[in-house]
Design a protein around this motif. Structure first.
Motif, PDB file in Angstrom:
ATOM      1  N   MET A  64      -5.035  -1.295  -8.763  1.00 19.35           N
ATOM      2  CA  MET A  64      -4.267  -1.971  -7.714  1.00 19.35           C
ATOM      3  C   MET A  64      -4.488  -1.301  -6.361  1.00 19.35           C
ATOM      4  O   MET A  64      -4.711  -1.979  -5.341  1.00 19.35           O
ATOM      5  N   ALA A  65      -4.434   0.020  -6.338  1.00 13.09           N
ATOM      6  CA  ALA A  65      -4.620   0.747  -5.076  1.00 13.09           C
ATOM      7  C   ALA A  65      -6.029   0.533  -4.541  1.00 13.09           C
ATOM      8  O   ALA A  65      -6.231   0.389  -3.319  1.00 13.09           O
TER       9      ALA A  65
ATOM     10  N   CYS B 265       3.972   5.611  -5.732  1.00 14.54           N
ATOM     11  CA  CYS B 265       3.777   5.713  -7.185  1.00 14.54           C
ATOM     12  C   CYS B 265       2.794   6.840  -7.523  1.00 14.54           C
ATOM     13  O   CYS B 265       2.955   7.548  -8.531  1.00 14.54           O
ATOM     14  N   TRP B 266       1.771   6.976  -6.697  1.00 12.96           N
ATOM     15  CA  TRP B 266       0.819   8.077  -6.907  1.00 12.96           C
ATOM     16  C   TRP B 266       1.518   9.427  -6.780  1.00 12.96           C
ATOM     17  O   TRP B 266       1.251  10.361  -7.564  1.00 12.96           O
TER      18      TRP B 266
ATOM     19  N   GLN C 208       0.829  -1.203   0.000  1.00 14.37           N
ATOM     20  CA  GLN C 208       0.000   0.000   0.000  1.00 14.37           C
ATOM     21  C   GLN C 208       0.866   1.257   0.000  1.00 14.37           C
ATOM     22  O   GLN C 208       0.588   2.224  -0.726  1.00 14.37           O
TER      23      GLN C 208
ATOM     24  N   ARG D 230      -2.426   1.321 -11.778  1.00 10.71           N
ATOM     25  CA  ARG D 230      -2.112   1.695 -10.394  1.00 10.71           C
ATOM     26  C   ARG D 230      -3.374   1.991  -9.606  1.00 10.71           C
ATOM     27  O   ARG D 230      -3.512   1.599  -8.442  1.00 10.71           O
TER      28      ARG D 230
ATOM     29  N   CYS E 233       1.671  -6.169  -7.566  1.00  8.68           N
ATOM     30  CA  CYS E 233       1.706  -4.752  -7.194  1.00  8.68           C
ATOM     31  C   CYS E 233       3.131  -4.304  -6.896  1.00  8.68           C
ATOM     32  O   CYS E 233       3.562  -3.200  -7.297  1.00  8.68           O
TER      33      CYS E 233
ATOM     34  N   CYS F 144       5.294  -1.430  -8.863  1.00  5.88           N
ATOM     35  CA  CYS F 144       5.923  -0.280  -8.211  1.00  5.88           C
ATOM     36  C   CYS F 144       7.411  -0.216  -8.528  1.00  5.88           C
ATOM     37  O   CYS F 144       7.969   0.885  -8.709  1.00  5.88           O
TER      38      CYS F 144
ATOM     39  N   GLU G 297       3.950   1.504  -1.145  1.00  5.20           N
ATOM     40  CA  GLU G 297       4.620   1.618  -2.441  1.00  5.20           C
ATOM     41  C   GLU G 297       3.674   2.183  -3.501  1.00  5.20           C
ATOM     42  O   GLU G 297       4.076   2.996  -4.342  1.00  5.20           O
ATOM     43  N   LEU G 298       2.416   1.764  -3.491  1.00 10.59           N
ATOM     44  CA  LEU G 298       1.450   2.295  -4.445  1.00 10.59           C
ATOM     45  C   LEU G 298       1.176   3.777  -4.202  1.00 10.59           C
ATOM     46  O   LEU G 298       0.965   4.552  -5.152  1.00 10.59           O
TER      47      LEU G 298
END
Length: 654
Positions: free
Chosen positions: A505-506, A479-480, A473, A502, A574, A578, A475-476
């Protein structure tokens, strides 16, 4: 001849009545003064005398109380039978023979007073024993042939005493009462003093773990799931919420004492035996670890003498009464359980300890682990080395200071371990430092009887799982942040695919995280606290805690291998996504686009499989809590309308 007969029936044969090792006592052949009918009566009496001789021989072999003639005695070492229950049985058997011996003495006196007594009179006076001895001989022969040992002798005598012949029943009940005397002595030592006096392994409590366990490993192999849904066995596992220790995932419980069920008589229920086990374990633990008598006092509240007197009273009863026996066991158990409750809840702050377990093992202190993930990310990407554990604990201490967690009494009790723990097949690649991460907690006395090493290892299984979800979570979210930094730049079709993936996945991971922390952990923890506050019985607390831990493992899908495997695959996808984004801040090249396409297809496949599994759970109406994850993922039916597929929906790279 009557005198010769009485001597033979007493175990001393002569010329008229001879002893044969195979056939026992017999009337000598070709005696001219005996009528055939008299010979028949005498042979019937000789059969009874043979039983008596063999009774006394058996007693001599195992107690040495009766001395017999050499011409029919056997060596005591050849049978292989031994033990205090066998000696008690022999003592009871010897007591049973006393009326027979007295009857022979009375006949001897009558014969001296009246030399003309007939054989029929002897047969009449001993008639009751002709019915009794064969039935008791069956018990003796059963013990000898089947090598009945310890408390199994109680079961054997009890079963044969349930017949319809009053003399047989009464005689065996008296023998059983003598054998029960040994059991009551062992019970008094075990329940009142924590002493297991059992050199020959005869009692139904033993030291060490129970013999049952992993014989059904083959039956618990993962079945082929198929897209259609769950198998019937998997659905039953999910419904029962049982704590199934599959393969090597969970360490076996290392109990110091356990029941030897094969020694437990059938007329003592297992529930009563478990209470006896609990009392003895608690008393022994208390005696061995009683650090301050003035602080703790006696675990039986100084009622040992009263309980000992009650046990002695039961021992004196001619018949075993399960009602009286269980009432006494319940009284002792209640006293012990209430005292342990006081020690646990009031003196050792059990609720505070559970809060620590929740904060650290179950990630209740989310801000602490958010900081720790950022600090330890680089050092746990690779398999652990010799210095990894030290570095990880330094990072953990730094994270604690950053979130103002500076409890000088608490932090020394917590220690992160980073060693390879075999949660997976040995054929798989070595885990990363994250996969080997564990949390060690120094449990203080007497809480160690609740938080055993096996229990803490199960908490560690949940800890690693929750930490992996939290890490993905994070890492996502990173990425955001990268996406927001580049939102003003021109994007292409690949960027659209990447950021939509993404988002999907998030969406899945955020809902999984919320489900685990709120629907499972908070809900179950609240129920646990309510159950603890509603009782003053330690066993109820232990049962509630076991149920809590079992529910955590079941409702987080750790025990349901198809779901757990699917979620792990999604988390791994995921993580790979990332890594791809972090290593390619600009537009993806052809190789990067190919990797992204693999990730899109993999995430689509796994999300579809997860949807099918969760739909099967809902359709079978197993448990509303277990269908809660699907409710969160599909609250607006988007998941359903997409065909149960996330990641691809209406777009593709090519």
């Amino acid at each position: 001849m009557i005198h010769e007969l009485l001597l033979a029936l007493s175990g001393y044969p002569g010329t008229i009545f001879t002893w044969n090792k195979r056939n026992g006592l017999q009337v000598s052949q070709d005696l001219p003064f005996l009528h055939p009918s008299e010979t028949s009566v005498l042979n019937r009496l000789c059969k009874m005398g043979t039983d008596y001789v063999r009774f006394t021989e058996f007693i001599e072999q195992h107690t040495g109380h009766v001395h017999q003639q050499e011409h029919y005695s056997s060596q005591p070492s050849q049978t292989g039978l031994h033990g205090i229950y066998l000696r008690a049985f022999c003592t009871g058997l010897n007591s049973m023979l006393q009326p027979y011996r007295q009857a022979l003495l009375d006949l001897e006196k009558e014969f001296l007073g009246d030399p003309h007594l007939s054989i029929s009179h002897v047969n009449y006076m001993l008639e009751q024993f002709q019915l009794l001895f064969p039935s008791v001989m069956v018990v003796v022969e059963t013990i000898k042939s089947q090598k009945i040992h310890g408390c199994q002798i109680l079961e054997t005598v009890y079963k044969h005493s349930c017949g319809g012949l009053p003399p047989v029943r009464m005689a065996l009940e008296k023998i059983l009462a003598v054998c029960h005397g040994v059991m009551y002595k062992q019970l008094a030592a075990w329940m009142l003093h924590g002493l297991l006096l059992d050199q020959s392994e005869e009692f139904f409590v033993k030291q060490g773990p129970s013999a049952g366990g992993a014989t059904a490993a083959q039956e618990e192999e993962e079945e082929d799931l198929g897209i259609g849904g769950l198998s019937g066995k998997q659905l039953r596992e999910l419904q029962d919420l049982r704590l199934i220790e599959e393969e090597n995932m969970l360490a076996p419980s290392l109990q110091q004492f356990s029941l030897r069920v094969e020694m437990l008589p059938s007329y003592i229920p297992v529930r009563v035996a478990e209470k006896i086990l609990f009392v003895g374990e608690s008393v022994q633990m208390f005696e061995n670890h009683n650090q301050s008598p003035s602080r703790a006092g006696s675990i039986l509240k100084h009622q040992e003498d009263m309980f000992a007197a009650e046990l002695h009273r039961l021992k004196q009863q001619p018949l075993f009464s399960l009602v009286d026996f269980e009432n006494l066991v319940d009284g002792i158990r209640s006293t012990v359980a209430e005292h342990l409750w006081t020690l646990m809840v009031e003196e050792s702050d059990l609720l505070g300890q559970l809060k620590i377990i929740k904060d650290f093992y179950l990630l209740g202190r989310g801000e602490l682990y958010q900081v720790f993930i950022d600090l330890a990310q680089h050092m746990l990407k690779t398999p652990p080395s010799a210095v990894t554990e030290h570095d990880v604990n330094v990072a953990f201490q730094q994270a604690a200071h950053k979130v103002l967690l500076d409890d000088d009494n608490l932090l020394p009790l917590l220690h992160l371990t980073d060693r390879i723990i075999m949660l997976t097949s040995p054929r798989e690649a070595p885990p990363t430092g994250w996969a080997a991460l564990g949390l060690a907690y120094k449990v203080q006395w007497p809480l160690h009887i609740l938080f055993t090493p096996a229990v803490l290892e199960k908490y560690n299984v949940v800890f690693r799982y929750l930490l992996s979800v939290r890490r993905v979570q994070s890492e996502l979210q990173h990425c955001w942040a990268l996406q927001m930094q580049r939102k003003h730049l021109k994007s292409n079709q690949t960027d659209a695919v990447k950021w939509r993936l993404r988002n999907h996945m998030a969406f899945l991971v955020d809902n999984l995280q919320y489900y685990l922390q709120v629907d499972v952990l908070e809900s179950q923890f609240s129920q646990l606290l309510q159950q603890i506050n509603a009782t003053r019985d330690f066993e109820s607390i232990r049962l509630a805690h076991d149920h809590f831990l079992s529910n955590l493992l079941a409702q987080s899908f750790i025990l349901l291998k198809p779901v757990f495997h699917c979620l792990n695959e999604i988390l791994e996808l995921c993580h790979s996504f990332c890594s791809l984004v972090s290593q390619n801040l600009g537009p993806l090249d052809e190789r990067g686009a190919a990797q992204l396409d693999i990730l899109v297809k993999g995430f689509s496949r796994q999300s579809f499989l997860l949807f099918k599994i969760l739909s099967s759970v809902r359709n079978h109406q197993i448990n509303s809590d277990l269908a809660q994850l699907l409710l969160r993922l599909d609250y607006n039916k988007y998941y359903t309308q997409a065909g149960g597929t996330l990641g691809r929906s209406s777009f593709s790279l090519w």
